[in-house]
Write an enzyme that holds these catalytic residues in place. Structure first.
Site, PDB file in Angstrom:
ATOM      1  N   ASP A 141      -4.280   1.484  11.598  1.00 52.37           N
ATOM      2  CA  ASP A 141      -3.775   2.181  10.409  1.00 52.37           C
ATOM      3  C   ASP A 141      -4.827   1.961   9.340  1.00 52.37           C
ATOM      4  O   ASP A 141      -5.012   0.830   8.871  1.00 52.37           O
ATOM      5  CB  ASP A 141      -2.422   1.596   9.985  1.00 52.37           C
ATOM      6  N   GLN A 184      -6.642  -1.339   7.194  1.00 50.91           N
ATOM      7  CA  GLN A 184      -5.488  -2.190   6.891  1.00 50.91           C
ATOM      8  C   GLN A 184      -4.882  -2.888   8.117  1.00 50.91           C
ATOM      9  O   GLN A 184      -4.441  -4.010   8.033  1.00 50.91           O
ATOM     10  CB  GLN A 184      -4.420  -1.340   6.205  1.00 50.91           C
ATOM     11  N   GLU A 185      -4.846  -2.161   9.267  1.00 51.06           N
ATOM     12  CA  GLU A 185      -4.121  -2.725  10.404  1.00 51.06           C
ATOM     13  C   GLU A 185      -4.852  -2.466  11.714  1.00 51.06           C
ATOM     14  O   GLU A 185      -5.258  -1.331  11.983  1.00 51.06           O
ATOM     15  CB  GLU A 185      -2.717  -2.111  10.495  1.00 51.06           C
ATOM     16  N   HIS A 193       8.460  -0.861   9.503  1.00 52.78           N
ATOM     17  CA  HIS A 193       8.726  -1.886   8.492  1.00 52.78           C
ATOM     18  C   HIS A 193       7.875  -1.627   7.257  1.00 52.78           C
ATOM     19  O   HIS A 193       7.087  -0.685   7.205  1.00 52.78           O
ATOM     20  CB  HIS A 193       8.382  -3.270   9.063  1.00 52.78           C
ATOM     21  N   ARG A 194       7.998  -2.511   6.248  1.00 50.77           N
ATOM     22  CA  ARG A 194       7.092  -2.553   5.113  1.00 50.77           C
ATOM     23  C   ARG A 194       6.377  -3.904   5.143  1.00 50.77           C
ATOM     24  O   ARG A 194       6.815  -4.841   5.811  1.00 50.77           O
ATOM     25  CB  ARG A 194       7.856  -2.435   3.769  1.00 50.77           C
ATOM     26  N   SER A 195       5.303  -3.998   4.373  1.00 52.00           N
ATOM     27  CA  SER A 195       4.571  -5.271   4.388  1.00 52.00           C
ATOM     28  C   SER A 195       5.391  -6.398   3.744  1.00 52.00           C
ATOM     29  O   SER A 195       5.256  -7.552   4.141  1.00 52.00           O
ATOM     30  CB  SER A 195       3.223  -5.113   3.701  1.00 52.00           C
ATOM     31  N   HIS A 213      -3.230  -6.000   2.579  1.00 51.37           N
ATOM     32  CA  HIS A 213      -2.358  -7.012   3.170  1.00 51.37           C
ATOM     33  C   HIS A 213      -3.091  -8.310   3.491  1.00 51.37           C
ATOM     34  O   HIS A 213      -2.515  -9.205   4.099  1.00 51.37           O
ATOM     35  CB  HIS A 213      -1.706  -6.480   4.461  1.00 51.37           C
ATOM     36  N   LYS A 262      10.020   5.557   7.081  1.00 52.77           N
ATOM     37  CA  LYS A 262      10.415   4.348   6.343  1.00 52.77           C
ATOM     38  C   LYS A 262      11.534   4.768   5.397  1.00 52.77           C
ATOM     39  O   LYS A 262      11.300   5.598   4.496  1.00 52.77           O
ATOM     40  CB  LYS A 262       9.240   3.839   5.505  1.00 52.77           C
ATOM     41  N   GLU A 301       1.589  -8.958   7.042  1.00 54.91           N
ATOM     42  CA  GLU A 301       2.402  -8.485   8.175  1.00 54.91           C
ATOM     43  C   GLU A 301       2.291  -9.416   9.380  1.00 54.91           C
ATOM     44  O   GLU A 301       2.630  -9.039  10.508  1.00 54.91           O
ATOM     45  CB  GLU A 301       2.021  -7.044   8.538  1.00 54.91           C
ATOM     46  N   LYS A 313       6.872   0.079  14.461  1.00 54.37           N
ATOM     47  CA  LYS A 313       5.918  -0.794  13.779  1.00 54.37           C
ATOM     48  C   LYS A 313       6.733  -1.851  13.076  1.00 54.37           C
ATOM     49  O   LYS A 313       7.467  -1.545  12.131  1.00 54.37           O
ATOM     50  CB  LYS A 313       5.152   0.002  12.722  1.00 54.37           C
ATOM     51  N   SER A 332       0.873  -1.175   0.000  1.00 59.61           N
ATOM     52  CA  SER A 332       0.000   0.000   0.000  1.00 59.61           C
ATOM     53  C   SER A 332       0.914   1.229   0.000  1.00 59.61           C
ATOM     54  O   SER A 332       0.988   1.986   0.947  1.00 59.61           O
ATOM     55  CB  SER A 332      -0.946  -0.023   1.206  1.00 59.61           C
ATOM     56  N   GLU A 340      -3.427   5.986  12.235  1.00 60.96           N
ATOM     57  CA  GLU A 340      -2.547   6.326  11.109  1.00 60.96           C
ATOM     58  C   GLU A 340      -3.367   6.479   9.832  1.00 60.96           C
ATOM     59  O   GLU A 340      -4.304   5.702   9.590  1.00 60.96           O
ATOM     60  CB  GLU A 340      -1.526   5.185  10.975  1.00 60.96           C
ATOM     61  N   ASP A 389       1.607   8.535   7.344  1.00 62.25           N
ATOM     62  CA  ASP A 389       2.499   7.592   6.649  1.00 62.25           C
ATOM     63  C   ASP A 389       2.448   7.904   5.156  1.00 62.25           C
ATOM     64  O   ASP A 389       3.318   8.600   4.624  1.00 62.25           O
ATOM     65  CB  ASP A 389       2.059   6.152   6.962  1.00 62.25           C
TER      66      ASP A 389
HETATM   67  P1  PGA Z   1       3.172  -1.046   3.048  1.00 58.18           P
HETATM   68  O1  PGA Z   1       2.184  -0.696   4.245  1.00 58.18           O
HETATM   69  O2  PGA Z   1       4.477  -1.483   3.583  1.00 58.18           O
HETATM   70  O3  PGA Z   1       2.435  -2.126   2.290  1.00 58.18           O
HETATM   71  O4  PGA Z   1       3.290   0.213   2.230  1.00 58.18           O
HETATM   72  C1  PGA Z   1       2.590  -0.441   5.545  1.00 58.18           C
HETATM   73  C2  PGA Z   1       1.816   0.709   6.136  1.00 58.18           C
HETATM   74  O5  PGA Z   1       0.913   1.275   5.492  1.00 58.18           O
HETATM   75  O6  PGA Z   1       2.099   1.104   7.267  1.00 58.18           O
HETATM   76 ZN    ZN Z   2       0.609   2.954   7.059  1.00 65.43          ZN
END
Ligand code: PGA
Ligand code: ZN
Length: 404
Positions: free
Chosen positions: A236, A157-158, A357-359, A149, A329, A200, A380, A42, A277, A304
């Site tokens: 998030d 998403q999270e 991190h990243r996914s 994810h 990131k 994740e 994270k 994402s 987020e 983010d």
């Molecule tokens: P991504 O997502 O690593 O797939 O971009 C992580 C996030 O949105 O925090």
């Molecule tokens: Zn994010």
């Protein structure tokens, strides 16, 4: 002052099984250091390009053709000069010629090599001004996956266990306890359905958005009572991913930006969220600012996709008072020098930073050192899967060095 004598880039795989790159540097002091670069799914529209057109094979080819010669011979201690060389050889504003992941891998491997040579841990090599460290981040543990994810999960998403005990051993333990108990609850709720885990490492289940949040909220409360540790719910939304034609399109409802503001604010009030987020799409500073005005006194509001670790975008965010925290990131901007500029600005402005991190991750541990070096409010990095656990275990090592 030792110099880079060899530089190599190889193709490796990330945790989604997609190719990415790892850099390996050798110095004339006999040090060898390697770093891999993760990849997002994402991704923000504002981040640098991970790989040139043609993907990893093209990244390897351009490295052989033009990047290696630029960095061999450079001083491993001069992070800024090496990162400048990466920008020069790339020559584009978004690393689209050499690839942001090549830049990230080389840049981080340089810092690791320099730390080795100085015989200090990476976090000390990168420690930001004003910090005497180590001060440990909260763990933002993604327990339930949705959005891009997780197939078949919620749109948000999270679903995060935001675990804020000062000792990393406690905060990791509490976040994992939420993850485990949540799994047991899902199993009880869906006894005949095969549950999955997302990109994740969080659970994937056929839940609505509010339903998923209610499970997380109840589980965090249980764990607070059982372990007497502070662990609170967070989310998030990665809202860009379900923003279509000016509306936020959830499974259950479609909302205008004003409707989204009311909805997310009501979630904060009702469920006492402590971490939110990207509640709006990644160009909407105004609605995030309105959200922060409403809840920023009690909630960590994180940008983010909104900021993409870019100094220019964070500056705009500060001017507009958009959030009280920025996600960090490295591969959103491509080099450590760019990352440090953003982190230092964020810190100077009194905003919190959250290292992430990243996914699609690699099993490297350097992110844990960055979180400590940056005085990050949170880390994270996910909770399950070798590539996530590698960061958690490294935080434990930093917290309690061998022999202590
Ligand atoms: P991504 O997502 O690593 O797939 O971009 C992580 C996030 O949105 O925090
Ligand atoms: Zn994010």
């Amino acid at each position: 002052m030792s110099r880079i004598t060899e530089a190599h880039l190889r193709a490796i795989y990330d945790s989604r099984g997609n190719p990415t790159v790892e850099a390996r540097l050798a110095t004339d002091a006999g040090v060898v250091a390697a770093a891999g670069a993760p990849s997002g799914a994402s991704t923000s529209t504002h981040e640098v390009v991970a790989f040139p057109t043609g993907g990893v094979p093209a990244a390897l080819a351009v490295f052989e053709r033009s990047v290696r010669a630029k960095i061999v011979g450079a001083s491993v201690d001069d992070q800024a000069a090496i990162d400048r060389a990466l920008h020069e050889v790339d020559g584009t504003p978004d690393f689209s010629r050499i690839g942001g992941n090549t830049a990230t891998a080389v840049s981080v491997a340089t810092a690791i090599a320099s730390a080795f040579e100085r015989k200090v841990p990476l976090w000390k090599r990168l420690l930001r001004p004003g910090l005497v460290g180590p001060r440990f981040p909260a763990i933002c543990g993604n327990c339930l996956n949705g959005g891009k994810h997780a197939w078949g999960g919620p749109d948000i998403q999270e679903f995060i266990a935001y675990s804020t005990a000062p000792d990393p051993a406690d905060s990791i333990r509490a976040a994992l306890e939420v993850h485990h108990r949540l799994g047991a609850k899902l199993h009880a709720r869906f006894p005949t359905i095969a549950l999955g885990r997302g990109d994740e490492g969080g659970w994937v289940a056929p839940l609505g958005n509010v339903e998923a949040l209610e499970l997380l909220v109840a589980t965090c409360a249980e764990v607070r009572d059982a372990l007497h540790l502070p662990v609170h719910p967070g989310i998030d939304l990665a809202a860009t991913e379900f923003f279509r034609d000016g509306q936020y399109v959830y499974k259950e409802q479609t909302l205008s930006p004003e409707g989204q503001l009311g909805f997310v604010t009501s979630l904060v009030d009702r469920y006492e969220l402590k971490f939110v987020e990207d509640p709006f799409e990644d160009n909407d500073y105004d609605h995030v600012a309105a959200f922060t005005r409403a809840v920023g006194g009690k909630v960590t509001v994180v940008g983010d996709d909104l900021y993409a670790t870019s100094l220019a975008r964070v500056r705009e965010g500060v001017e507009r008072r958009a959030t009280n925290a920025a996600l960090i990131k490295v591969n959103q901007v491509g080099t450590l020098t760019d990352t440090l500029a953003t982190v230092d600005y964020v810190r100077a402005q009194g905003l919190a930073n959250v290292s992430s991190h990243r996914s699609g991750e690699v099993p490297d541990a350097w992110l844990a050192h960055l979180a400590v070096a940056f005085g990050s409010l949170g880390l994270k990095c996910g909770l399950l899967g070798g590539e996530r656990v590698a960061k958690l275990n490294e935080l434990l090592r930093i917290g309690a060095p061998a022999g202590s």
